[in-house]
Design a protein around this motif. Structure first.
Motif, PDB file in Angstrom:
ATOM      1  N   GLU A  94      -7.532  -1.783   8.440  1.00  0.00           N
ATOM      2  CA  GLU A  94      -8.384  -2.985   8.383  1.00  0.00           C
ATOM      3  C   GLU A  94      -7.679  -4.192   8.290  1.00  0.00           C
ATOM      4  O   GLU A  94      -7.898  -4.925   9.253  1.00  0.00           O
ATOM      5  CB  GLU A  94      -9.246  -2.619   7.137  1.00  0.00           C
ATOM      6  CG  GLU A  94     -10.253  -1.497   7.205  1.00  0.00           C
ATOM      7  CD  GLU A  94     -11.060  -1.449   5.851  1.00  0.00           C
ATOM      8  OE1 GLU A  94     -10.757  -2.021   4.948  1.00  0.00           O
ATOM      9  OE2 GLU A  94     -11.978  -0.464   5.762  1.00  0.00           O
ATOM     10  N   VAL A  95      -6.630  -4.340   7.494  1.00  0.00           N
ATOM     11  CA  VAL A  95      -5.665  -5.478   7.690  1.00  0.00           C
ATOM     12  C   VAL A  95      -5.331  -5.621   9.079  1.00  0.00           C
ATOM     13  O   VAL A  95      -4.857  -6.558   9.330  1.00  0.00           O
ATOM     14  CB  VAL A  95      -4.547  -5.181   6.433  1.00  0.00           C
ATOM     15  CG1 VAL A  95      -3.740  -6.428   6.448  1.00  0.00           C
ATOM     16  CG2 VAL A  95      -5.220  -5.260   5.087  1.00  0.00           C
ATOM     17  N   GLU A 139       0.836  -1.222   0.054  1.00  0.00           N
ATOM     18  CA  GLU A 139       0.014  -0.018  -0.053  1.00  0.00           C
ATOM     19  C   GLU A 139       0.918   1.301  -0.076  1.00  0.00           C
ATOM     20  O   GLU A 139       0.538   2.138  -0.642  1.00  0.00           O
ATOM     21  CB  GLU A 139      -0.895   0.032   1.234  1.00  0.00           C
ATOM     22  CG  GLU A 139      -1.930  -1.011   1.214  1.00  0.00           C
ATOM     23  CD  GLU A 139      -2.863  -0.796   0.018  1.00  0.00           C
ATOM     24  OE1 GLU A 139      -3.434   0.496  -0.295  1.00  0.00           O
ATOM     25  OE2 GLU A 139      -3.461  -1.715  -0.655  1.00  0.00           O
ATOM     26  N   GLU A 146      -6.803   3.358   5.690  1.00  0.00           N
ATOM     27  CA  GLU A 146      -8.062   2.761   5.831  1.00  0.00           C
ATOM     28  C   GLU A 146      -7.637   1.274   5.794  1.00  0.00           C
ATOM     29  O   GLU A 146      -7.957   0.633   6.410  1.00  0.00           O
ATOM     30  CB  GLU A 146      -9.101   3.164   5.148  1.00  0.00           C
ATOM     31  CG  GLU A 146      -9.744   4.673   5.661  1.00  0.00           C
ATOM     32  CD  GLU A 146     -10.782   5.165   4.863  1.00  0.00           C
ATOM     33  OE1 GLU A 146     -11.010   4.301   3.926  1.00  0.00           O
ATOM     34  OE2 GLU A 146     -11.225   6.372   5.139  1.00  0.00           O
ATOM     35  N   VAL A 147      -7.025   1.060   4.469  1.00  0.00           N
ATOM     36  CA  VAL A 147      -6.780  -0.371   4.218  1.00  0.00           C
ATOM     37  C   VAL A 147      -5.870  -1.103   5.137  1.00  0.00           C
ATOM     38  O   VAL A 147      -5.983  -2.026   5.587  1.00  0.00           O
ATOM     39  CB  VAL A 147      -6.114  -0.376   2.672  1.00  0.00           C
ATOM     40  CG1 VAL A 147      -5.544  -1.746   2.407  1.00  0.00           C
ATOM     41  CG2 VAL A 147      -7.483  -0.148   1.683  1.00  0.00           C
ATOM     42  N   ARG A 185      -7.583   6.453   1.683  1.00  0.00           N
ATOM     43  CA  ARG A 185      -7.722   5.203   1.524  1.00  0.00           C
ATOM     44  C   ARG A 185      -6.729   4.168   1.839  1.00  0.00           C
ATOM     45  O   ARG A 185      -6.947   3.218   2.180  1.00  0.00           O
ATOM     46  CB  ARG A 185      -8.162   5.254  -0.102  1.00  0.00           C
ATOM     47  CG  ARG A 185      -9.446   5.683  -0.397  1.00  0.00           C
ATOM     48  CD  ARG A 185      -9.878   5.233  -1.994  1.00  0.00           C
ATOM     49  NE  ARG A 185      -8.691   5.590  -2.764  1.00  0.00           N
ATOM     50  CZ  ARG A 185      -9.015   6.686  -3.369  1.00  0.00           C
ATOM     51  NH1 ARG A 185      -9.704   7.759  -3.157  1.00  0.00           N
ATOM     52  NH2 ARG A 185      -7.833   6.950  -4.317  1.00  0.00           N
TER      53      ARG A 185
END
Length: 393
Positions: A357-358, A193, A353-354, A350
């Motif tokens: 969440e991971v 990311e 956020e990813v 974004r």
């Protein structure tokens, strides 16, 4: 029938001897000499297998050092030692230094295998004196109580424990592999990311998009004394989890501290390879060894900054410029000179956020693996307690 005895009735108890430095470090000789540090041998919970120290028979006689025969059990005499509460056996006739005590089992009464398992199941410092650090004397060890079954039953118990602990060792290896896999999965996705190629990004230095606004304040003043204080010791490597957080009053702080708030990202400049940062949701004080970074909200997302500071690229950069004299530190000039590709704000959000969440998913996997490891440890101790209470079927 189980009988009750003391260790002095079923073992010969022998303390080690002092070995001057001039006799240490010899790779060849008649007898290996084990020191407390040798008891941390990785990969074998049972036997001492490596030491750099040997002595000749002539030197042994001159020092008056006694020899422990093969299958003797050894352990540290002083609490707080490098290998506290570890117990090992020796495979060949050996000497030990004066920080170690040895048990030579009377094989007609108790087998070395049974005694080694019994020793694993006890905290030897429960029998120590009340000194600080606690120490164990030969006279005290002689009086340790032990329940002993007939030799045939000892052999059965040892066989059951050997088989059970082999299975538990495999289960622990699997759980530890799952834990490592969860960590690697998170780091891999985070790196992907953060490493996205952004064609419309902006090449910036950290000083272009963040700053340190706070100045040092006196934590003893009424305005600050009841604020929570954060230092590197409160941060968990690679996460934003905090532990053992206390107020300035509770810590009795005196030296100047930085103010931070909910817009700040904290980065520990001490030993950057530890990757310690935080994004607190409260106002407080931080150590002078922590940088309180305030991102420009029009250019840099706070969560993106947090993840970037814990990322591989920034960590390598921080390490490369840290002061190598004494304890490595990242100086402010090097920190703010960090150059990177900054995505647009919406993409920063974004990406953050990813990653968050991971992290939640991987943390759940890690917690399951850690619980499995703890359950295995609890079962190990339960088996040992049952074995020496005569309850192992």
């Amino acid at each position: 029938m189980w009988s009750h005895a003391t260790l002095g009735e079923v073992c010969q108890i022998q303390s080690g001897a002092g070995f001057p430095l001039k006799h240490q470090g010899c790779p060849k000789g008649d007898f290996p000499v084990f020191k407390v540090g040798d008891m941390n041998t990785v990969g074998n919970e049972d036997y001492l297998i490596e030491t750099p120290n040997y002595i000749s028979e002539e030197i042994r006689n001159a020092l008056g050092a006694k020899v422990l025969p093969p299958e003797s059990i050894v352990f540290p005499k002083v609490g707080g030692a490098i290998a506290t509460n570890k117990k090992r056996r020796i495979k060949v006739a050996s000497c030990v230094d004066n920080n170690i005590m040895g048990l030579i089992p009377d094989q007609e009464k108790i087998s070395s295998d049974f005694l080694a398992w019994w020793m694993r199941g006890i905290d030897i410092y429960e029998f120590s004196n009340k000194a600080n650090p606690p120490s164990i004397t030969q006279a005290t060890v002689k009086d340790w109580p032990i329940a002993i079954p007939p030799l045939e039953e000892q052999q059965r118990i040892v066989a059951v424990l050997n088989e059970a602990f082999r299975g538990l060792a495999r289960a622990r290896e699997n759980a530890e592999a799952n834990l490592q896999n969860a960590r690697e999965l998170f780091e891999s996705i985070k790196a992907d990311e953060l490493g996205r190629c952004v064609s419309d990004g902006e090449n910036v230095t950290l000083s272009d998009v963040a700053e340190i606004k706070s100045s040092l304040v006196d934590p003893r003043e009424d305005s600050y004394i009841d604020m929570l204080h954060l230092g590197a010791g409160n941060m968990i490597t690679g996460t934003d989890e905090l532990i053992d957080v206390k107020t300035a009053r509770e810590e009795k702080l005196k030296s100047g501290k930085y103010l931070f708030n909910e817009t700040t990202v904290l980065y520990s400049k001490i030993r950057p390879y530890l990757r310690k940062a935080a994004r607190p949701d409260f106002q407080g004080l931080c150590s002078a060894d922590v940088y309180p970074l305030t991102p420009n909200p029009d250019k840099l997302d706070r969560d993106f900054l947090f993840h970037m500071l814990l990322g591989h690229d920034f960590t390598e950069y921080a390490i490369s410029g840290s002061d190598r004299a004494g304890m490595p530190k990242v100086n402010r000039k090097h920190l703010f000179a960090y150059r990177f590709e900054l995505p647009p704000l919406d993409m920063q959000r974004r990406i953050a956020e990813v990653i968050d969440e991971v992290h939640i998913s991987c943390r759940a996997l890690s917690e399951l693996a850690n619980k499995k490891i703890q359950d295995i440890e609890d079962l190990r101790q339960s088996l040992l307690q049952k074995a020496f209470a005569g309850e192992l079927t």
